[in-house]
Scaffold this active site. Structure first.
Site, PDB file in Angstrom:
ATOM      1  CD  GLU A   1      -1.233  -5.901   5.773  1.00  0.00           C
ATOM      2  OE1 GLU A   1      -0.857  -6.114   4.559  1.00  0.00           O
ATOM      3  OE2 GLU A   1      -1.600  -5.002   5.938  1.00  0.00           O
TER       4      GLU A   1
ATOM      5  CB  CYS B   1      -0.927   0.056   1.169  1.00  0.00           C
ATOM      6  SG  CYS B   1      -2.277   1.114   0.976  1.00  0.00           S
TER       7      CYS B   1
ATOM      8  CG  HIS C   1      -3.273  -3.186   3.494  1.00  0.00           C
ATOM      9  ND1 HIS C   1      -2.302  -2.980   4.111  1.00  0.00           N
ATOM     10  CD2 HIS C   1      -3.977  -2.195   2.749  1.00  0.00           C
ATOM     11  CE1 HIS C   1      -2.326  -1.656   4.172  1.00  0.00           C
ATOM     12  NE2 HIS C   1      -2.968  -1.131   3.299  1.00  0.00           N
TER      13      HIS C   1
END
Ligand code: MN
Length: 253
Positions: free
Chosen positions: A229, A123, A227
C-alpha cells in the site's frame, strides 16, 4: 410499518457488484484510539472494493455478523503479536503488543479461513494470518536469526523497495506480480518462523526471512511481509495484490 431506506444503495445495472472488504482497525489502548492508515482504504477503493472498517468488538457474534456481510478481509500492518498466541514467553526483543487488537484479528482471520473468505495480510497481518492458522513467528529477527540479517527496518523512504525477494515460480504471488524477483520495502522486525499447516512459502529474502506465505487450500489467503500500500505510487504492479483480493471477493459474492 416498514422502515424506509433513507439512502438507496447505488447499483450498477441493477446489481450491487462491488465487493465489501473488511479492514481491521489498529488499537492504541494507551491513547484510547482505534486507527487505520488511509493508504489501505485508498488501495481497496482503487482496486474496486468498498472498505468496511472493523474495530475490536466485545461480542464475537458481532464480528461474525460483520464478516458475513463482507466479501473479503484485509489485515493491515501494526504492532507486534503477543507470543502467547504461538505458545512462547516474551523475549527481550519483543515490541509493543495490544491484546484487544490481537484478539480481533486472530478471530477475524480464523473466521475468514473457516468460511473461505478471501484474505490478504500485510506485514503484521501476514503474521496474524500465520498464527491464526497454527504457525509461529520470530519475535525479533535480529536477535533470533542465526547469521547476519538484512536490514528489515529500512531507513530509506517508506515506499522504497530496499531489499529483494525471490518469488517461488508456481506461487499465486508469481502469477499476481508476473515476476521471479522483486524489490520490496521492509518495515518489520518480526517474521514468519514456521508456516502454518496448509500454507507454503511464496517468497523469501536472501537471508532466509519468509516474505510471503499463501494457503494451498483456500481461494485466496495470502500474507506479504512488505507494505504494497506504500509502494503502489512507484511500483504499480503492487496494486495487483489488492486487485486479486477484490476480484476473488467479487467472485465469491
Ligand atoms: Mn523484509
Amino acid at each position: 410499518m416498514t422502515a424506509q431506506r433513507r439512502f438507496p444503495l447505488v447499483k450498477r445495472g441493477g446489481e450491487l457488484v462491488k465487493a465489501v472488504i473488511a479492514l481491521t482497525c489498529g488499537h492504541a489502548s494507551d491513547e484510547g484510539r482505534y486507527y487505520v492508515a488511509e493508504s489501505y482504504v485508498r488501495c481497496i477503493e482503487l482496486a474496486g472494493g468498498i472498505p468496511l472498517l472493523i474495530p475490536p468488538l466485545e461480542d464475537e457474534c458481532d464480528l461474525q455478523h460483520l464478516l458475513e456481510s463482507a466479501d473479503g478481509l484485509l489485515l493491515p500492518g501494526g504492532v507486534d503479536i503477543d507470543p502467547i498466541h504461538f505458545g512462547e514467553e516474551p523475549l527481550d526483543g519483543l515490541g509493543r503488543v495490544e491484546p484487544h487488537w490481537d484478539r480481533l484479528e486472530l478471530r477475524a482471520a480464523r473466521l475468514a479461513l473457516a468460511s473461505d473468505l478471501p484474505v490478504l495480510g500485510i506485514c503484521r497481518g501476514a503474521q496474524v494470518l500465520n498464527v491464526a492458522a497454527g504457525g509461529s513467528l520470530y519475535q525479533d529477527i535480529a536477535s533470533q536469526m542465526k547469521g547476519q540479517c538484512l536490514q528489515h527496518r529500512q531507513k530509506a523512504p517508506r515506499w522504497y523497495g530496499t531489499h529483494s525477494i525471490k518469488i517461488e515460480p508456481n506461487s499465486v504471488l508469481a502469477e499476481i506480480l508476473e515476476m521471479q524477483t522483486a524489490r520490496v520495502n521492509s518495515h518489520h522486525h518480526q517474521a514468519v518462523k514456521t508456516p502454518a499447516p496448509g500454507f507454503k512459502v511464496a517468497a523469501s529474502s536472501s537471508d532466509g526471512i519468509i516474505e510471503c506465505i499463501e494457503s494451498e487450500n483456500h481461494r485466496f489467503a495470502c500474507g506479504v511481509q512488505w507494505h504494497p500500500e506504500l509502494m503502489v505510487g512507484h511500483y504499480p504492479e503492487q496494486m495487483e495484490i489488492f486487485r486479486r483480493l477484490v476480484r476473488c471477493a467479487e467472485e465469491g459474492k
